[in-house]
Write a protein that holds these residues in place. Structure first.
Motif, mmCIF file in Angstrom:
data_model
loop_
_atom_site.group_PDB
_atom_site.id
_atom_site.type_symbol
_atom_site.label_atom_id
_atom_site.label_comp_id
_atom_site.label_asym_id
_atom_site.label_seq_id
_atom_site.Cartn_x
_atom_site.Cartn_y
_atom_site.Cartn_z
ATOM 1 N N ASP A 286 20.112 3.230 17.417
ATOM 2 C CA ASP A 286 20.034 1.844 17.889
ATOM 3 C C ASP A 286 18.771 1.531 18.683
ATOM 4 N N LEU A 287 17.812 2.455 18.729
ATOM 5 C CA LEU A 287 16.631 2.214 19.555
ATOM 6 C C LEU A 287 15.888 0.952 19.122
ATOM 7 N N GLY A 288 15.698 0.756 17.831
ATOM 8 C CA GLY A 288 14.967 -0.424 17.368
ATOM 9 C C GLY A 288 15.627 -1.721 17.795
ATOM 10 N N GLY A 289 16.925 -1.833 17.581
ATOM 11 C CA GLY A 289 17.652 -3.035 17.994
ATOM 12 C C GLY A 289 17.632 -3.213 19.497
ATOM 13 N N ALA A 290 17.749 -2.092 20.212
ATOM 14 C CA ALA A 290 17.717 -2.144 21.677
ATOM 15 C C ALA A 290 16.364 -2.626 22.177
ATOM 16 N N VAL A 291 15.298 -2.176 21.533
ATOM 17 C CA VAL A 291 13.955 -2.611 21.920
ATOM 18 C C VAL A 291 13.810 -4.119 21.721
ATOM 19 N N GLU B 56 18.868 9.386 24.166
ATOM 20 C CA GLU B 56 20.120 10.097 23.847
ATOM 21 C C GLU B 56 21.336 9.208 24.069
ATOM 22 N N VAL B 57 21.356 8.452 25.159
ATOM 23 C CA VAL B 57 22.480 7.548 25.424
ATOM 24 C C VAL B 57 22.528 6.454 24.362
ATOM 25 N N LEU B 58 21.380 5.926 23.964
ATOM 26 C CA LEU B 58 21.345 4.914 22.907
ATOM 27 C C LEU B 58 21.916 5.459 21.606
ATOM 28 N N PHE C 290 23.083 0.122 22.730
ATOM 29 C CA PHE C 290 22.510 -0.611 23.860
ATOM 30 C C PHE C 290 23.599 -1.147 24.782
ATOM 31 N N ASP C 291 24.718 -1.597 24.195
ATOM 32 C CA ASP C 291 25.801 -2.134 25.028
ATOM 33 C C ASP C 291 26.375 -1.078 25.959
ATOM 34 N N GLY C 292 26.407 0.179 25.500
ATOM 35 C CA GLY C 292 26.968 1.257 26.312
ATOM 36 C C GLY C 292 25.985 1.904 27.267
ATOM 37 N N THR D 25 23.619 2.249 30.439
ATOM 38 C CA THR D 25 23.390 1.755 31.797
ATOM 39 C C THR D 25 22.365 2.664 32.454
ATOM 40 N N VAL D 26 21.695 2.152 33.453
ATOM 41 C CA VAL D 26 20.749 3.000 34.191
ATOM 42 C C VAL D 26 21.508 4.164 34.820
ATOM 43 N N ARG D 27 22.719 3.907 35.285
ATOM 44 C CA ARG D 27 23.538 4.953 35.911
ATOM 45 C C ARG D 27 23.891 6.064 34.902
ATOM 46 N N SER D 28 24.281 5.684 33.662
ATOM 47 C CA SER D 28 24.637 6.703 32.665
ATOM 48 C C SER D 28 23.419 7.519 32.251
ATOM 49 N N VAL D 29 22.285 6.869 32.177
ATOM 50 C CA VAL D 29 21.047 7.576 31.846
ATOM 51 C C VAL D 29 20.673 8.540 32.972
ATOM 52 N N ALA D 30 20.792 8.070 34.217
ATOM 53 C CA ALA D 30 20.489 8.923 35.367
ATOM 54 C C ALA D 30 21.376 10.164 35.375
ATOM 55 N N LYS D 31 22.665 9.976 35.094
ATOM 56 C CA LYS D 31 23.598 11.105 35.083
ATOM 57 C C LYS D 31 23.189 12.138 34.039
ATOM 58 N N LEU D 32 22.880 11.675 32.822
ATOM 59 C CA LEU D 32 22.479 12.588 31.758
ATOM 60 C C LEU D 32 21.169 13.304 32.106
ATOM 61 N N ALA D 33 20.264 12.589 32.772
ATOM 62 C CA ALA D 33 18.960 13.166 33.131
ATOM 63 C C ALA D 33 19.033 14.070 34.355
#
Length: 199
Positions: A113-118, A35-37, A42-44, A46-54
């Motif tokens: 952006d998942l493919g590019g991020a991968v 969802e964050v991606l 990918f540039d935006g 962070t583990v912290r932003s993902v943790a917050k959303l989760a």
């Protein structure tokens, strides 16, 4: 209902075996990462932003994922292991290889952006990413070897050529030079050429 393979992937982590509760936390984090991606790229991410959303404490998230690259690589590994089926042995070897390569190429389709991020994540130097890179490569090698009914420990030049083909194709798509759908078509054409030359 989870299949045995899906259950195995959900309770298996780069760093350790997971309890049911830990597996649920990791699933929340990997879902949130997608969802964050989609929203921030990918540039935006962070583990912290993902943790917050989760809804997970950042410190807890970091016990599972050492970096954003590790997190994205885990997303890809889970999709690959759960979404790429074993070869249909009633099909011809060429049909089995084509279906396998198409499944791999399309595993990240439709998620922004998942493919590019991968692509970026898997090229990183994080030791946890390296572990996943080896796991992913081993999984694909076994699937290719099964499709061609050869030994995965000593698969020979055809499997090695097909490995180079899919890796190059996914990097090419991840860099934005071609859609994943077009990449799947090109992989199919190239794989058939390789297989024709070695029949």
């Amino acid at each position: 209902m989870s299949t045995p393979a899906a259950t195995s992937v959900s309770t298996e982590s780069t760093r350790r075996r997971l309890t049911a509760q830990q597996a649920e936390t990791v699933a929340k984090l990997t879902d949130a990462a997608v969802e964050v991606l989609r929203a921030d790229g990918f540039d935006g991410l962070t583990v912290r932003s993902v943790a917050k959303l989760a809804g997970v404490a950042p410190a807890t998230a970091y016990t599972y994922f050492s970096s954003k690259s590790h997190l994205v690589a885990e997303v890809f590994w889970r999709r690959l292991a759960q979404g790429v089926p074993e070869p249909d042995m009633s099909a011809t070897p060429a049909q089995r290889v084509v279906e396998l390569l198409r499944s791999i190429a399309l595993i990240v389709t439709g998620d922004g952006d998942l493919g590019g991020a991968v692509t970026v994540a898997l090229l990183g130097t994080d030791p946890d990413v390296e572990h996943l890179r080896l796991r992913i490569g081993g999984f694909i090698r076994r699937r290719l070897a099964d499709a061609l009914e050869v030994d995965a420990q000593n698969p020979g030049p055809v499997v090695e050529a097909l490995e180079m083909l899919y890796a190059g194709g996914l990097v090419h798509a991840g860099m934005g030079h071609m859609s994943y759908e077009d990449t799947a078509d090109r992989l199919t054409e190239a794989a058939l050429l390789i297989l024709k030359e070695h029949q």
